[in-house]
Each structure stands twice: as structure tokens, then as C-alpha cells.
Write a protein that holds these residues in place. Structure first.
Motif, PDB file in Angstrom:
ATOM      1  N   UNK A   1       0.827  -1.209   0.000  1.00  0.00           N
ATOM      2  CA  UNK A   1       0.000   0.000   0.000  1.00  0.00           C
ATOM      3  C   UNK A   1       0.861   1.258   0.000  1.00  0.00           C
ATOM      4  N   UNK A   2       1.903   1.276   0.810  1.00  0.00           N
ATOM      5  CA  UNK A   2       2.782   2.444   0.870  1.00  0.00           C
ATOM      6  C   UNK A   2       3.492   2.669  -0.461  1.00  0.00           C
ATOM      7  N   UNK A  15       1.634  12.117   1.751  1.00  0.00           N
ATOM      8  CA  UNK A  15       2.497  11.453   2.716  1.00  0.00           C
ATOM      9  C   UNK A  15       1.668  10.498   3.572  1.00  0.00           C
ATOM     10  N   UNK A  16       2.276   9.381   3.940  1.00  0.00           N
ATOM     11  CA  UNK A  16       1.606   8.420   4.817  1.00  0.00           C
ATOM     12  C   UNK A  16       1.925   8.784   6.262  1.00  0.00           C
ATOM     13  N   UNK A  17       0.904   9.217   6.992  1.00  0.00           N
ATOM     14  CA  UNK A  17       1.088   9.524   8.409  1.00  0.00           C
ATOM     15  C   UNK A  17       1.094   8.233   9.230  1.00  0.00           C
ATOM     16  N   UNK A  49      -3.834   6.539   6.859  1.00  0.00           N
ATOM     17  CA  UNK A  49      -4.055   7.920   7.295  1.00  0.00           C
ATOM     18  C   UNK A  49      -3.082   8.777   6.491  1.00  0.00           C
ATOM     19  N   UNK A  50      -3.625   9.560   5.545  1.00  0.00           N
ATOM     20  CA  UNK A  50      -2.794  10.251   4.567  1.00  0.00           C
ATOM     21  C   UNK A  50      -2.882  11.772   4.725  1.00  0.00           C
ATOM     22  N   UNK A 100     -11.605  -4.842   3.078  1.00  0.00           N
ATOM     23  CA  UNK A 100     -12.120  -3.512   3.392  1.00  0.00           C
ATOM     24  C   UNK A 100     -10.971  -2.504   3.392  1.00  0.00           C
ATOM     25  N   UNK A 101     -11.288  -1.293   2.949  1.00  0.00           N
ATOM     26  CA  UNK A 101     -10.316  -0.202   2.930  1.00  0.00           C
ATOM     27  C   UNK A 101     -10.998   1.054   3.445  1.00  0.00           C
ATOM     28  N   UNK A 102     -10.358   1.722   4.407  1.00  0.00           N
ATOM     29  CA  UNK A 102     -10.865   2.996   4.924  1.00  0.00           C
ATOM     30  C   UNK A 102      -9.732   4.015   4.828  1.00  0.00           C
ATOM     31  N   UNK A 103      -9.931   5.035   3.993  1.00  0.00           N
ATOM     32  CA  UNK A 103      -8.883   6.024   3.731  1.00  0.00           C
ATOM     33  C   UNK A 103      -9.235   7.335   4.441  1.00  0.00           C
TER      34      UNK A 103
END
Length: 236
Positions: free
Chosen positions: A127-128, A139-141, A161-162, A196-199
Motif C-alpha cells: 500500500x505504501x 504522505x503516509x502519516x 491515514x494520509x 475492506x479499505x478505509x482512507x
């Protein structure tokens, strides 16, 4: 606004007169395309015009089919700003096999050192990598990967968390956040065990230190289906 409309009008004229062939974009051409280029510069690289145009009055998207990509239905989206230059490029299915191969090679190197890599770590790395390669100013927090205990089928929930550190109006920001999230969902859907994906998105230009948007996707068949789009009042 006048500049944007003139670009769209010129593109429609070219389409109407049929003076250009519809181009496809391969990996080599995609890598040559850079932010700040004009449409004519990009056409000189790919050898023709776009497949379709979307104009929302703030920016214009030019859609191309991908050629010789990792997926048979690969596509490329080029987004132009009001200055008539390329702001953002997004590919879907054109380069994904390269990314998968890089992930496999990295995992192999770790395994050679007799260090066990969990599936959660593999998904996190995947994912990153997608985010870093494709989404400008992002940026990926934090990125969590947890087992989906609700389904209890061995599948996983991914929660990125982006932070998107760009300056745009609300309509453009919403459109780009949606595009990035939808693209991430479509790419991760190819992993059979992500259900599942939660952005979550933070955009400091609109609201410092807090989330301004959240998108929830659920696996259905081979695809990720959007379930919820939430926006903070600063983006409504």
C-alpha cells in the motif's frame, strides 16, 4: 477559467475534424510525462490525442488507454490546471506488475536473512508503495493493517491515514482525493485477502491537524465498492 475552456474547445475541435489518431500510452511514455508539461508536449510523446475528456470547469482530465501494461484494461489519467499545464498523472494497471515484482524481491531479500515477514507487513509495504509512486503531494502519516474480525475469514482491513499537502480550491481538492482513494481501492482489490479499505485524509490547506475526508470501500467480487464518502464542512 477562460484558459481552461479554450483548451477544452481546442481539443473538441481536433476531435471533430479527426486530424489526430487516438493514442495509447505505454510504460516508457508514461515515465517521460512530467508535471508542468503542456498538452502538445505530451501529444508529441504519445503520438496522438486522448480517448476522452472530462471538464468540470476547474480542471480538465484527459483519459488514455494503457498499452502493453500489466493489466489488459490499463488506463492513464492526465489532469491539467488553469495554467494549461499538467498537474497530476495517474496510472491504473500500467505499472502494477513492476510494483508487485519489487515487493516480491524485497520480501525475498528479507526472507534470505531468516526474518519472518507477516502478511500484514506485506500488505502495508504494498500500500505504501502504491501511494508513494502515484499520488502527488501525499504522505503516509500512519497505515494500519488488521484482520477483519467481523468476517472472520482471514481477510484484512487496511486503514491509511494520509496527508495531502497541496493548495487547491474545495472542488478540486475533493475531486483529487476521490480519484486517489478510488485508485488505491482498485489496486488493492487485486489482493485477494483485502476485504475492506478505509482512507482518511488530512489537507492542511483546508484544515490543519484534522481529517477533512474519509472514504470507506468494501470488497464485492473482485472489486472494491465505495460505501461512504464523508467530508468535513471545510470541504463542503
Amino acid at each position: 477559467m477562460k484558459k481552461v475552456l479554450s483548451v477544452g474547445f481546442a481539443a473538441m475541435l481536433l476531435t471533430a475534424c479527426g486530424s489526430e489518431e487516438t493514442a495509447t500510452i505505454n510504460k516508457e511514455e508514461y515515465n517521460k510525462i512530467e508535471s508542468g508539461m503542456t498538452l502538445d508536449e505530451i501529444k508529441s510523446i504519445v503520438g496522438g490525442k486522448e480517448k476522452s475528456i472530462y471538464d468540470d470547469g476547474t480542471f480538465i482530465e484527459y483519459e488514455f488507454d494503457g498499452e502493453n501494461g500489466a493489466e489488459s484494461d490499463a488506463s492513464v489519467t492526465l489532469m491539467f490546471n488553469e495554467e494549461e499545464v499538467l498537474d497530476t498523472k495517474i496510472e491504473n494497471g500500467l505499472l502494477s506488475s513492476n510494483k508487485a515484482q519489487e515487493t516480491m524481491e524485497d520480501t525475498s531479500e528479507v526472507n534470505d536473512e531468516n526474518v519472518e515477514v507477516t502478511r500484514e507487513e506485506e500488505i502495508e509495504k504494498k500500500a505504501k508503495g502504491i501511494i508513494k509512486e502515484n499520488y502527488n503531494f501525499t504522505k503516509v502519516k500512519e497505515l494500519e493493517v488488521n484482520q477483519n474480525l467481523g468476517l472472520n475469514d482471514g481477510s484484512y482491513i487496511v486503514l491509511p491515514h494520509l496527508k495531502w499537502d497541496a493548495m487547491n480550491n474545495t472542488d478540486r481538492s475533493k475531486r483529487l482525493l476521490e480519484m486517489y482513494s478510488d485508485d488505491l481501492a482498485a489496486t488493492l482489490a487485486k489482493e485477494g485477502d483485502i476485504s475492506e479499505l478505509v482512507v482518511f485524509w488530512e489537507v492542511p490547506y483546508h484544515l490543519e491537524g484534522k481529517n477533512v475526508a474519509k472514504f470507506t470501500y468494501t470488497k464485492k467480487g473482485e472489486d472494491m465498492i465505495i460505501g461512504e464518502r464523508w467530508y468535513d464542512p471545510s470541504l463542503r
